[in-house]
Design an enzyme around this catalytic site. Structure first.
Site, short mmCIF file in Angstrom:
data_model
loop_
_atom_site.label_atom_id
_atom_site.label_comp_id
_atom_site.label_asym_id
_atom_site.label_seq_id
_atom_site.Cartn_x
_atom_site.Cartn_y
_atom_site.Cartn_z
N CYS A 197 -16.32 -9.73 5.33
CA CYS A 197 -15.69 -8.48 4.93
C CYS A 197 -14.41 -8.75 4.16
O CYS A 197 -13.57 -9.56 4.58
CB CYS A 197 -15.37 -7.63 6.16
SG CYS A 197 -14.82 -5.96 5.75
N CYS B 170 0.23 0.46 10.33
CA CYS B 170 -0.11 -0.61 9.38
C CYS B 170 1.10 -1.33 8.79
O CYS B 170 1.94 -0.71 8.14
CB CYS B 170 -0.96 -0.02 8.25
SG CYS B 170 -1.55 -1.30 7.11
N CYS C 82 0.15 5.03 6.92
CA CYS C 82 -0.52 4.83 8.21
C CYS C 82 0.48 4.18 9.18
O CYS C 82 0.95 3.07 8.93
CB CYS C 82 -1.75 3.95 8.04
SG CYS C 82 -2.90 4.54 6.78
N CYS D 41 -19.67 1.41 8.21
CA CYS D 41 -18.89 0.84 9.31
C CYS D 41 -17.68 1.74 9.50
O CYS D 41 -16.83 1.85 8.62
CB CYS D 41 -18.45 -0.59 8.95
SG CYS D 41 -17.37 -1.36 10.18
N CYS E 26 0.83 -1.20 0.00
CA CYS E 26 0.00 0.00 0.00
C CYS E 26 0.88 1.26 0.00
O CYS E 26 1.91 1.31 0.68
CB CYS E 26 -0.92 0.01 1.22
SG CYS E 26 -2.05 1.41 1.27
N CYS F 73 -19.34 -7.09 3.16
CA CYS F 73 -18.70 -5.83 3.52
C CYS F 73 -17.37 -5.73 2.77
O CYS F 73 -16.74 -6.74 2.47
CB CYS F 73 -18.45 -5.78 5.03
SG CYS F 73 -17.55 -4.32 5.62
N ARG G 169 -18.18 -2.84 17.76
CA ARG G 169 -17.43 -4.06 17.50
C ARG G 169 -16.12 -4.10 18.28
O ARG G 169 -15.30 -3.19 18.19
CB ARG G 169 -17.14 -4.20 16.00
CG ARG G 169 -16.39 -5.51 15.65
CD ARG G 169 -16.30 -5.72 14.15
NE ARG G 169 -17.64 -5.88 13.58
CZ ARG G 169 -18.08 -5.19 12.53
NH1 ARG G 169 -17.31 -4.31 11.93
NH2 ARG G 169 -19.30 -5.40 12.08
#
Length: 335
Positions: A98, A61, A58, A190, A54, A130, A262
């Site tokens: 998901c 991550c 972040c 979400c 990616c 999802c 969640r």
């Protein structure tokens, strides 16, 4: 119900957040009973359909290309592999499946076409489908809705004030714009965040303030605890104290009463009794399966043992009356 408000101010949320812990949990449990079936927990399964590489930065991550972690880059999975994973998840008790792709944003290309095919195929299994794919345009959100997508995950992560300390490759407004596009397309939202990013209590309150003041509360609010990964900038962050997690869950439950809260990343570190406290405080959704994208998660059998011990029951798919749920029921009803 009158409990649902979209005009919370920070002082009100702070006053809730700072209540004595047991009083806060009792208040949250009372709110939970007014809006949800007590003891019913929605089970989701999360699969990384495209891993690593990616372009984002972040700080939490391990899938960011610029960080040196043990995560290996894997191209987009084949549709039949994803469908088989969804079937296994359903057999294991999950009502929602998901699919996550390590993209900064969705691009209108063959990979997105394949994701659309995946959504259609998993939708045929009568599961809530999802996706979490990064930023979306209105047109892309519409395509996902037409394919039968039930929910889209796009976390705000933290407060707007702390955001630039964690991520610099996209803005807070970018995230809010995607949530707006998802909502306009008629897809369930979400969105939650992560605690343990070096934020203050005020940042946690700020994140809840953002979510609770959206025109419509997210249907699902994941509360993640940072799982530090070697090679990322936050690798040396300490473990979040358990009472702080409970405080976040309980406050989220009170300010967003109808949302599913969640208990997400970091659950592997919690004992059954600690998880029970989280359920009492208003958590009513979990991810099941031994991995969340790239981080460990409790095994399915351990979760089912916990459900039996605590008297919890899995929530059925399409139980919330969302427009996509009604569409799926109508499509599968006999003539």
């Amino acid at each position: 119900m009158s409990d649902i408000r979209n005009n919370w101010n920070r002082e009100e949320i702070r006053a809730i957040y700072e209540r004595p812990l047991l009083q806060l949990v009792l208040d949250a449990a009372d709110m939970h009973r007014r809006h949800h079936k007590f003891g019913e927990v929605q089970i989701s399964s999360l699969l990384s359909i495209k891993t690593g590489g990616c372009s984002e930065d972040c700080a939490y991550c391990p899938q960011a290309a610029r960080f040196h972690t043990d995560v290996k880059v894997h191209a987009l999975m084949k549709t039949d592999e994803v469908v088989n994973a969804a079937k296994n998840a359903k057999a294991g008790g999950a009502s929602r499946f998901c699919m996550g792709a390590a993209w900064r944003e969705v691009r209108d290309n063959r990979d997105f076409d394949r994701v659309i095919d995946m959504v259609k195929a998993v939708n045929e299994l009568d599961m809530e489908v999802c996706c979490t794919l990064g930023m979306l345009t209105p047109q892309q959100a519409d395509r996902l809705a037409e394919a039968g997508l039930y929910a889209y995950n796009h976390n705000v992560d933290t407060s707007e004030e702390h955001y630039n300390e964690v991520i610099t490759t996209r803005t807070y407004d970018d995230r809010l714009n995607t949530l707006n596009n998802v909502r306009k397309a008629g897809i369930s939202v979400c969105s939650g965040g992560i605690i343990g990013l070096g934020e203050t209590d005020e940042d946690r309150i700020g994140m809840l303030h953002t979510l609770s003041n959206l025109p419509q509360h997210p249907e699902s609010v994941p509360i993640n605890v940072l799982v530090p990964v070697a090679g990322t900038p936050l690798a040396n962050n300490g473990r979040v104290p358990f009472d702080e997690l409970v405080r976040m869950i309980a406050t989220a439950r009170i300010v967003m009463p109808a949302s599913a809260v969640r208990l997400s990343a970091g659950r592997l570190e919690l004992s059954v009794s600690e998880q029970a406290m989280c359920f009492l405080a208003g958590a009513n959704s979990i991810f099941a399966g031994d991995k969340l994208l790239t981080t460990p998660n409790p095994e399915y059998n351990a979760d089912m043992d916990m459900f039996r011990m605590l008297g919890l029951t899995p929530k059925a798919a399409f139980a919330d009356g969302h427009p996509q749920a009604r569409k799926n029921v109508m499509e599968h009803e006999p003539c």
